[in-house]
Scaffold this motif. Structure first.
Motif, short mmCIF file in Angstrom:
data_model
loop_
_atom_site.label_atom_id
_atom_site.label_comp_id
_atom_site.label_asym_id
_atom_site.label_seq_id
_atom_site.Cartn_x
_atom_site.Cartn_y
_atom_site.Cartn_z
N ASN A 101 0.84 -1.12 0.02
CA ASN A 101 -0.04 -0.24 -0.11
C ASN A 101 0.91 1.33 0.02
OD1 ASN A 101 -2.55 -1.42 0.08
ND2 ASN A 101 -2.27 -1.61 2.58
N ASN A 102 0.43 2.47 -0.40
CA ASN A 102 0.97 3.79 -0.47
C ASN A 102 2.33 3.49 -1.06
OD1 ASN A 102 1.35 6.32 0.05
ND2 ASN A 102 2.07 6.05 2.13
N LEU A 103 2.45 2.92 -2.31
CA LEU A 103 3.48 2.80 -2.71
C LEU A 103 4.41 4.00 -3.19
CD1 LEU A 103 2.50 -0.07 -5.05
CD2 LEU A 103 4.37 -0.12 -3.53
N LYS A 104 5.57 3.92 -3.22
CA LYS A 104 6.64 5.04 -3.52
C LYS A 104 7.33 4.79 -4.54
CE LYS A 104 6.79 5.92 1.44
NZ LYS A 104 7.69 6.26 2.79
N PRO A 105 8.05 5.79 -5.17
CA PRO A 105 9.04 5.55 -6.14
C PRO A 105 9.96 4.76 -5.85
CG PRO A 105 8.15 7.78 -6.65
CD PRO A 105 7.50 7.31 -5.34
N THR A 106 10.60 4.97 -4.53
CA THR A 106 11.83 4.18 -4.06
C THR A 106 11.38 2.80 -4.00
OG1 THR A 106 10.81 4.92 -1.59
CG2 THR A 106 12.72 6.30 -2.89
N ASP A 107 10.07 2.24 -4.01
CA ASP A 107 9.56 0.92 -3.97
C ASP A 107 10.00 0.14 -5.35
OD1 ASP A 107 7.10 1.83 -2.18
OD2 ASP A 107 8.83 0.79 -1.32
N THR A 108 10.18 0.83 -6.38
CA THR A 108 10.60 0.37 -7.65
C THR A 108 11.66 -0.65 -7.61
OG1 THR A 108 9.79 2.21 -8.65
CG2 THR A 108 11.28 0.91 -10.22
N ALA A 109 11.42 -1.95 -7.99
CA ALA A 109 12.32 -2.91 -7.93
C ALA A 109 11.74 -4.15 -8.55
CB ALA A 109 12.77 -3.13 -6.60
N VAL A 110 12.75 -5.24 -8.80
CA VAL A 110 12.24 -6.52 -9.00
C VAL A 110 12.14 -7.20 -7.55
CG1 VAL A 110 12.90 -8.77 -10.20
CG2 VAL A 110 13.51 -6.56 -11.14
N TYR A 111 10.93 -7.84 -7.47
CA TYR A 111 10.56 -8.48 -6.36
C TYR A 111 10.68 -9.84 -6.49
CZ TYR A 111 9.00 -4.18 -4.06
OH TYR A 111 9.02 -2.76 -3.55
N TYR A 112 11.42 -10.36 -5.24
CA TYR A 112 11.49 -11.80 -5.52
C TYR A 112 10.72 -12.40 -4.21
CZ TYR A 112 15.32 -10.99 -8.66
OH TYR A 112 16.06 -10.35 -9.63
N CYS A 113 10.21 -13.62 -4.25
CA CYS A 113 9.90 -14.66 -3.22
C CYS A 113 10.72 -15.53 -2.92
CB CYS A 113 8.36 -15.10 -3.43
SG CYS A 113 8.06 -16.28 -4.76
N ALA A 114 10.89 -16.01 -1.71
CA ALA A 114 11.74 -17.15 -1.32
C ALA A 114 11.07 -17.95 -0.15
CB ALA A 114 13.03 -16.73 -0.67
N ALA A 115 11.77 -19.13 -0.10
CA ALA A 115 11.20 -20.19 1.08
C ALA A 115 12.46 -20.86 1.59
CB ALA A 115 10.32 -21.07 0.27
#
Length: 122
Positions: A84-98
């Motif tokens: 929520n309330n995303l910011k330009p600094t949140d720009t990235a490739v997002y990875y999930c992990a286990a």
């Protein structure tokens, strides 16, 4: 563990919300804690948050605390990242992990997805 696949990324404006999904196949996702990481251009991959096996405990990076929420549905082998309330600094490739190898906030995990791009415009 199996195969992890992220989805739900995209281009949004500052202040918008996105929900990422991480689907696990071919393994026993419900046996392991899950985590989310991100990597911005030119930067190291960083911890975003993690969730216990049961889903009752979560950990977050200070930069996303109060804005991002991790949850999981073990019956469906899915983990979510609500942003929520995303910011330009949140720009990235997002990875999930286990399957964390050291700690719930560490960078060493046994299984990784291929990543999904999130771009936040100002």
């Amino acid at each position: 563990q199996g195969h992890l696949v992220e989805s739900g990324g995209g281009l949004v404006q500052a202040g918008d919300s996105l929900r990422l999904s991480c689907v696990a196949s071919g393994g026993t996702f419900s046996w392991y804690p899950g985590g989310w990481f991100r990597q911005a251009p030119g930067k190291e991959r960083e911890f975003v948050g993690s969730v216990s096996t049961s889903g009752t405990s979560t950990w977050y990076a200070d930069s996303v605390k109060g804005r991002f929420t991790i949850s999981r549905d073990n019956a469906k082998n899915i983990m979510y990242l609500l942003m929520n309330n995303l910011k330009p600094t949140d720009t990235a490739v997002y990875y999930c992990a286990a399957n964390p190898q050291t700690s719930m906030t560490g960078s060493r995990w046994g299984d990784w997805g291929q990543g999904t791009q999130v771009t936040v415009s100002s």
